[in-house]
Design a protein around this motif. Structure first.
Motif, PDB file in Angstrom:
ATOM      1  N   UNK A  96      -9.863  -0.215   4.356  1.00  0.00           N
ATOM      2  CA  UNK A  96      -9.192   0.372   3.202  1.00  0.00           C
ATOM      3  C   UNK A  96      -8.661  -0.758   2.327  1.00  0.00           C
ATOM      4  N   UNK A  97      -8.450  -0.448   1.070  1.00  0.00           N
ATOM      5  CA  UNK A  97      -7.966  -1.448   0.121  1.00  0.00           C
ATOM      6  C   UNK A  97      -6.462  -1.313  -0.084  1.00  0.00           C
ATOM      7  N   UNK A  98      -5.769  -2.432  -0.273  1.00  0.00           N
ATOM      8  CA  UNK A  98      -4.349  -2.368  -0.619  1.00  0.00           C
ATOM      9  C   UNK A  98      -4.193  -2.093  -2.111  1.00  0.00           C
ATOM     10  N   UNK A  99      -2.979  -1.789  -2.531  1.00  0.00           N
ATOM     11  CA  UNK A  99      -2.706  -1.641  -3.961  1.00  0.00           C
ATOM     12  C   UNK A  99      -2.595  -3.007  -4.627  1.00  0.00           C
ATOM     13  N   UNK A 100      -2.071  -3.966  -3.868  1.00  0.00           N
ATOM     14  CA  UNK A 100      -1.947  -5.334  -4.389  1.00  0.00           C
ATOM     15  C   UNK A 100      -1.810  -6.304  -3.232  1.00  0.00           C
ATOM     16  N   UNK A 101      -2.001  -7.594  -3.533  1.00  0.00           N
ATOM     17  CA  UNK A 101      -1.878  -8.627  -2.514  1.00  0.00           C
ATOM     18  C   UNK A 101      -3.222  -9.244  -2.180  1.00  0.00           C
ATOM     19  N   UNK A 152       5.047  -5.348   0.367  1.00  0.00           N
ATOM     20  CA  UNK A 152       5.106  -6.785   0.096  1.00  0.00           C
ATOM     21  C   UNK A 152       5.037  -7.617   1.380  1.00  0.00           C
ATOM     22  N   UNK A 153       4.023  -7.332   2.199  1.00  0.00           N
ATOM     23  CA  UNK A 153       3.838  -8.019   3.480  1.00  0.00           C
ATOM     24  C   UNK A 153       3.229  -9.409   3.263  1.00  0.00           C
ATOM     25  N   UNK A 154       3.862 -10.423   3.858  1.00  0.00           N
ATOM     26  CA  UNK A 154       3.308 -11.786   3.862  1.00  0.00           C
ATOM     27  C   UNK A 154       3.401 -12.351   5.278  1.00  0.00           C
ATOM     28  N   UNK A 155       2.265 -12.834   5.787  1.00  0.00           N
ATOM     29  CA  UNK A 155       2.208 -13.392   7.138  1.00  0.00           C
ATOM     30  C   UNK A 155       1.188 -14.517   7.184  1.00  0.00           C
ATOM     31  N   UNK A 156       1.462 -15.531   7.998  1.00  0.00           N
ATOM     32  CA  UNK A 156       0.482 -16.559   8.310  1.00  0.00           C
ATOM     33  C   UNK A 156       0.203 -16.491   9.806  1.00  0.00           C
ATOM     34  N   UNK A 157      -1.070 -16.231  10.158  1.00  0.00           N
ATOM     35  CA  UNK A 157      -1.429 -15.976  11.547  1.00  0.00           C
ATOM     36  C   UNK A 157      -2.393 -17.066  12.017  1.00  0.00           C
ATOM     37  N   UNK A 180       0.843  -1.188   0.000  1.00  0.00           N
ATOM     38  CA  UNK A 180       0.000   0.000   0.000  1.00  0.00           C
ATOM     39  C   UNK A 180       0.884   1.245   0.000  1.00  0.00           C
ATOM     40  N   UNK A 181       0.672   2.107  -1.002  1.00  0.00           N
ATOM     41  CA  UNK A 181       1.347   3.400  -1.062  1.00  0.00           C
ATOM     42  C   UNK A 181       0.289   4.491  -1.054  1.00  0.00           C
ATOM     43  N   UNK A 182       0.443   5.452  -0.147  1.00  0.00           N
ATOM     44  CA  UNK A 182      -0.523   6.548  -0.046  1.00  0.00           C
ATOM     45  C   UNK A 182      -0.257   7.604  -1.116  1.00  0.00           C
ATOM     46  N   UNK A 183      -1.245   8.455  -1.419  1.00  0.00           N
ATOM     47  CA  UNK A 183      -1.086   9.473  -2.462  1.00  0.00           C
ATOM     48  C   UNK A 183       0.102  10.415  -2.248  1.00  0.00           C
ATOM     49  N   UNK A 212      -0.857   0.083  11.806  1.00  0.00           N
ATOM     50  CA  UNK A 212      -2.254   0.500  11.730  1.00  0.00           C
ATOM     51  C   UNK A 212      -2.796   0.377  10.309  1.00  0.00           C
ATOM     52  N   UNK A 213      -1.960   0.659   9.320  1.00  0.00           N
ATOM     53  CA  UNK A 213      -2.383   0.473   7.929  1.00  0.00           C
ATOM     54  C   UNK A 213      -2.725  -0.988   7.667  1.00  0.00           C
ATOM     55  N   UNK A 214      -1.889  -1.892   8.153  1.00  0.00           N
ATOM     56  CA  UNK A 214      -2.148  -3.318   7.980  1.00  0.00           C
ATOM     57  C   UNK A 214      -3.430  -3.726   8.690  1.00  0.00           C
ATOM     58  N   UNK A 215      -3.628  -3.230   9.917  1.00  0.00           N
ATOM     59  CA  UNK A 215      -4.832  -3.577  10.670  1.00  0.00           C
ATOM     60  C   UNK A 215      -6.082  -3.070   9.958  1.00  0.00           C
ATOM     61  N   UNK A 216      -6.044  -1.826   9.480  1.00  0.00           N
ATOM     62  CA  UNK A 216      -7.218  -1.278   8.783  1.00  0.00           C
ATOM     63  C   UNK A 216      -7.507  -2.046   7.499  1.00  0.00           C
ATOM     64  N   UNK A 217      -6.461  -2.508   6.838  1.00  0.00           N
ATOM     65  CA  UNK A 217      -6.652  -3.278   5.604  1.00  0.00           C
ATOM     66  C   UNK A 217      -7.283  -4.631   5.897  1.00  0.00           C
TER      67      UNK A 217
END
Length: 295
Positions: free
Chosen positions: A52-57, A21-26, A10-13, A42-47
């Protein structure tokens, strides 16, 4: 039950790359997401929470595609953000009843039983008729957990839940989260190492939007045990030691700086070997991305 995150970015404007490129198995249980302020937690939690939407993944909860089917995820999600608003003049009992209605608990008798059960669980039943605006910080956090538990969620996200709590409130919160984590996935996002060390069986360290380490806290400690050395120096000597050694953290004690360095062998020069702890694991990874942090 498992949450799988693959190649999330995720890249903000404004150009800030919050997730890289976050990858996790929880797995089920308490999972600690540890990192400094601004790390991307917090960005990851909100996603994950579909806010909010990520750019990819991709994000998969059990068999549900979180990004393609957000409504199904919301029905299984409990979320306690870092900052959440309360209606200050409404009491806890009325507010929880309203939230239960919104979560689809239509039967009045079922709602009453659910609300009373949750207020008992978070030790707020005796305060159920008090206006939420009169609650202390710890009581607010416990109410936040109660509202997150409405609907028997499979996934609970708590973002910086113990920030600002006094020691007794923090201990109560620890006990509550530990109990919840026995039967669901709980993601604890925090910059407080003690929270993860106390509560979590699995963890990840994130900084500048990247995952630096994943695994069990004990595995992280074992990976650097025997590599941590400590020495007290004058504050004016800090830059000299930073030039010569891999300083991972500093702590001001009685007017002197206690340095902790990571080294394959004893650096000598008055340094003494000390047992590694989870704080050393954290700073060992973070110091490779940013300057050593004074705590």
């Amino acid at each position: 039950m498992e949450l799988t995150i693959n190649n999330l970015s995720k890249t903000y404007p404004n150009g800030v790359k919050a997730l890289n490129n976050i990858s996790l198995t929880i797995p089920q249980g308490m999972f600690g997401l540890l990192g400094p302020n601004g790390a991307g937690k917090s960005t990851l939690m909100r996603t994950i929470a579909t806010l909010q939407d990520p750019d990819e993944g991709s994000i998969i909860l059990d068999t549900t595609d979180v990004l393609k089917d957000p409504q199904t995820v919301r029905e299984q999600l409990g979320y306690l953000p870092q900052d959440f608003g309360l209606y200050p003049r409404i009491n806890a009992q009325v507010m929880l009843d309203h939230i239960a209605q919104m979560k689809g608990v239509g039967n009045k008798g079922e709602r009453k039983e659910l609300v009373e059960s949750l207020l008992q669980k978070v030790n707020l039943y005796q305060h159920r008729r008090k206006a939420l605006g009169t609650y202390s910080g710890g009581m607010r956090q416990r109410f936040g957990i109660a509202q997150a538990l409405v609907g028997n969620p499979k996934l609970i996200i708590v973002d910086e839940p113990t920030a600002g709590l006094d020691p007794s409130e923090r201990n109560r919160f620890y006990n509550l989260l530990s109990e919840i984590g026995e039967n669901t996935i709980v993601i604890l996002s925090t910059h407080i190492v003690e929270d993860v060390n106390t509560l979590c069986s699995n963890m990840a360290i994130i900084c500048q939007g990247e995952v630096l380490m994943t695994g069990k806290p004990s595995e992280g400690i074992a990976s650097i045990d025997g590599r941590i050395y400590q020495k007290s120096v004058e504050k004016s000597e800090l830059s000299e030691y930073q030039d010569k050694y891999s300083v991972i953290s500093t702590k001001l004690l009685a007017g002197k700086l206690s340095l902790r360095v990571e080294s394959d062998e004893n650096p000598g020069d008055g340094f003494e070997a000390v047992p590694a702890d989870l704080e050393d694991v954290y700073f060992s990874h973070i110091s490779k991305k940013v300057d050593p942090i004074t705590i």
